[in-house]
Scaffold this active site. Structure first.
Site, mmCIF file in Angstrom:
data_model
loop_
_atom_site.group_PDB
_atom_site.id
_atom_site.type_symbol
_atom_site.label_atom_id
_atom_site.label_comp_id
_atom_site.label_asym_id
_atom_site.label_seq_id
_atom_site.Cartn_x
_atom_site.Cartn_y
_atom_site.Cartn_z
ATOM 1 N N ASP A 235 83.661 128.671 -26.454
ATOM 2 C CA ASP A 235 82.523 127.988 -27.063
ATOM 3 C C ASP A 235 82.005 128.786 -28.269
ATOM 4 O O ASP A 235 81.839 130.006 -28.187
ATOM 5 C CB ASP A 235 81.418 127.884 -26.001
ATOM 6 N N GLU A 284 98.542 139.982 -20.375
ATOM 7 C CA GLU A 284 98.860 140.788 -19.186
ATOM 8 C C GLU A 284 99.191 139.904 -17.987
ATOM 9 O O GLU A 284 99.753 140.351 -17.004
ATOM 10 C CB GLU A 284 97.644 141.628 -18.781
HETATM 11 C C1 GLC Z 1 79.268 124.079 -28.313
HETATM 12 C C2 GLC Z 1 79.291 123.062 -27.194
HETATM 13 C C3 GLC Z 1 78.010 122.305 -27.194
HETATM 14 C C4 GLC Z 1 76.877 123.278 -26.988
HETATM 15 C C5 GLC Z 1 76.910 124.388 -28.016
HETATM 16 C C6 GLC Z 1 76.022 125.531 -27.627
HETATM 17 O O1 GLC Z 1 79.249 123.496 -29.560
HETATM 18 O O2 GLC Z 1 80.416 122.237 -27.329
HETATM 19 O O3 GLC Z 1 77.978 121.309 -26.211
HETATM 20 O O4 GLC Z 1 75.653 122.607 -27.077
HETATM 21 O O5 GLC Z 1 78.197 124.941 -28.144
HETATM 22 O O6 GLC Z 1 76.575 126.222 -26.552
#
Ligand code: GLC
Length: 571
Positions: A235, A284
């Site tokens: 993310d 790993e």
């Molecule tokens: C990413 C995720 C989204 C979230 C953001 C903050 O873009 O896909 O859903 O709100 O990160 O974590």
């Protein structure tokens, strides 16, 4: 929010397992499973609810794994199911090693991974390293202990500007709207320092210059790898490192700059060192565990930096997702994407929908150029026709493709959710860019004629977002066995893709001449034709028709490409 210790401990050693041997992906032509994998995104809140509380959960997902196997996907990516106060639907993690009780337990996660492997499906989990929840133990201690606490250095705490520190430390804005800083109160009750949050105030950003943060995430990676997961979707992979000194941006409409410019908080070169260290860990483990970057960068070329041979394996292709249904624009983004990934020997990825954008059946139902957050249903019939065609185009391209839950049912976005049921944090903050994401997160209709349409165990039971009445006709049950349904189109397409080694594999397409508004390309013994116009277009039939998004007539060596259609041909 977190589970008790008995639940959060790792499974006992005799339970620990490595990824089971899995069947080769698509026709065996590929050297690495992930290069041409079709990866299905499950949004756990909205997939399947086993206990009737209106919220999807891990046992629900587990019970539906055979559906995913039969659909024909290779891997499943699960959006976060970790312990979380759900300020941003789980992208605010309070404990990275625990399952939130609303989704189940670690034992449920273990059982899900094992079952998936038994069925030949790989599991990719979401990792959220840019920020934690404000309820994370580190952040709570940092607040409690006040200035001088070493825990503060794991986040970005700064004194405010102005005479009494009443102004934010710099001019950065949150992606969800408003300032990217929130002021704290010191333990004695007086106004204190500010902390940085690129997203909601409940999502404080980690300071990745602090070695404790890097150590912790290496350990979290190992925790889930030891549980048997096959990879991580990372993310905000572009956000971890901030420019030294956190310099002002100098005004401007910051949201518009996102993804178009190098920002002091996005796509800083320092992030790559982190991914190089993660790649060593992934390597790993046996069975090719992968990392997938969610990286918003100004250019596809900069996205390619995340998938250099010693970094991650894949990065989402948001430039493709954002392209309108228009032949010339599609051709140029396809070429650009393939050309950018070739030098780093990474597969190109293709994606049309996810949990952050308006579903493509609704985007294509509206006029072009409206972006990826759309609030009007548009012409549903047109949107679905184009969505089906767009999917067949995507699945014909070389590389790995992502399918977001429900797109195989042709689900539209729910554009008329009442304000009182909305949960997207951005909806509640001024000028946020993504305030309408709940529309693509409505729970999946599985069966029956009464809501929640098999999403939960009891007819008439709850679902955390209401489903439209028309969804009875779109359920898995209603579409199964109907050859004209979108579900059967996806099933057929994925079966053909598996059987045809030329699909998915490779790194290029051979464009064929075709009339304006149409596309035709060849890949070995396979040809794909696309008509993005609203008019039928007559062309010489390229070969034997394998599959089409709308019926295509072949007559005396010629074919008429129906408006907004894609055809797959064997040559
Ligand atoms: C990413 C995720 C989204 C979230 C953001 C903050 O873009 O896909 O859903 O709100 O990160 O974590």
């Amino acid at each position: 929010m977190t589970q008790n210790l008995a639940d959060t401990s790792r499974p006992a050693a005799d339970n620990a397992h490595e990824a089971a041997p899995l069947a080769p992906v698509t026709g065996g032509a590929s050297r690495d499973w992930w290069r041409d994998a079709v990866i299905y995104q499950v949004y756990p809140r909205s997939f399947a609810d086993s206990n009737g509380d209106g919220m999807g959960d891990l046992p629900g997902i587990r019970s539906r794994l055979p559906y995913l196997r039969d659909l024909g996907v290779d891997a499943v990516w699960l959006s976060p199911f970790y312990a979380s106060p759900q300020a941003d639907a789980g992208y605010d993690v309070a404990d990275y090693r625990a399952v939130d009780p609303m989704f189940g337990t670690l034992l449920d996660a273990d059982a899900l991974i094992r079952d998936a492997h038994r069925l030949g499906l790989r599991i990719i989990v979401d990792l959220v390293p840019n920020h934690s929840s404000d309820q994370h133990e580190w952040f709570q201690r940092a607040l409690r202990e006040g200035p001088g606490s070493p825990l503060r250095d794991r986040y970005h705490f700064r004194p405010g500007k102005g005479e009494n520190g009443e102004l934010p430390p710099n001019d950065w804005e949150s992606i969800f709207g408003g300032p990217a800083w929130t002021r704290t109160e010191d333990p004695d009750g007086t106004p204190g320092d500010w902390y940085l949050h690129l997203f909601a105030p409940e999502q404080p950003d980690f300071d990745w210059d602090n070695p404790a943060v890097a150590d912790e995430f290496r350990s979290i990676l190992r925790f889930w790898l030891d549980m048997g997961v096959d990879g991580f979707r990372i993310d905000v992979a572009h956000g971890l490192v901030k420019a030294p000194g956190l310099p002002d941006l100098g005004g401007g409409d910051q949201l518009k700059l996102l993804g178009n410019d190098v920002m002091p908080f996005f796509d800083q070169d320092g992030v790559h060192e982190i991914y190089r260290s993660w790649r060593k860990i992934l390597d790993e483990y046996p069975g090719q565990r992968i990392g997938v970057a969610e990286a918003w960068t100004p250019t596809v070329q900069r996205t390619a930096n995340y998938v250099r041979p010693d970094e991650l394996h894949q990065a989402f292709n948001f430039q493709y997702l954002g392209t309108d249904w228009e032949a010339a624009a599609l051709r140029s983004v396809i070429d650009l994407s393939l050309d950018s990934m070739r030098p780093v020997d990474a597969p190109t990825t293709w994606v049309l929908s996810n949990h952050d954008v308006t579903r493509h059946a609704t985007r294509f139902a509206n006029e072009p150029g409206l972006g990826t957050q759309i609030r009007t249903p548009g012409d549903r019939g047109l949107g679905l026709r184009r969505a089906r065609a767009a999917t067949l185009l995507m699945l014909a391209l070389p590389g790995s493709a992502y399918v977001y839950q429900g797109e195989e049912l042709g689900l539209p976005d729910v554009t008329d959710l009442p304000d009182e049921v909305r949960q997207d944090p951005s909806f509640f903050r001024q000028a946020g860019q993504d305030g309408y994401r709940d529309g693509c997160r409505v729970p999946i209709p599985w069966s029956g004629t009464e809501a929640p349409y098999g999403f939960g165990p009891v007819a008439g039971g709850p679902s955390w977002l209401p489903q439209p009445a028309e969804w009875a006709e779109l359920s898995v049950e209603a579409q199964t066995g109907d050859p004209s349904s979108t579900l059967e189109l996806y099933r057929s397409a994925l079966a053909v893709r598996r059987a045809q080694p030329d699909l998915g594999a490779g790194t290029g397409v051979e464009w064929l001449e075709s009339p304006e508004g149409t596309l035709a390309f060849r890949r070995g013994s396979f040809v794909c034709t696309v008509n993005t116009t609203g008019e039928p277009v007559r062309i010489p039939a390229p070969g034997r028709l394998l599959l089409a998004s709308t019926e295509l007539v072949v007559d005396g060596g010629e074919t008429v490409l129906a408006p907004d259609s894609t055809g797959w041909w064997a040559v």
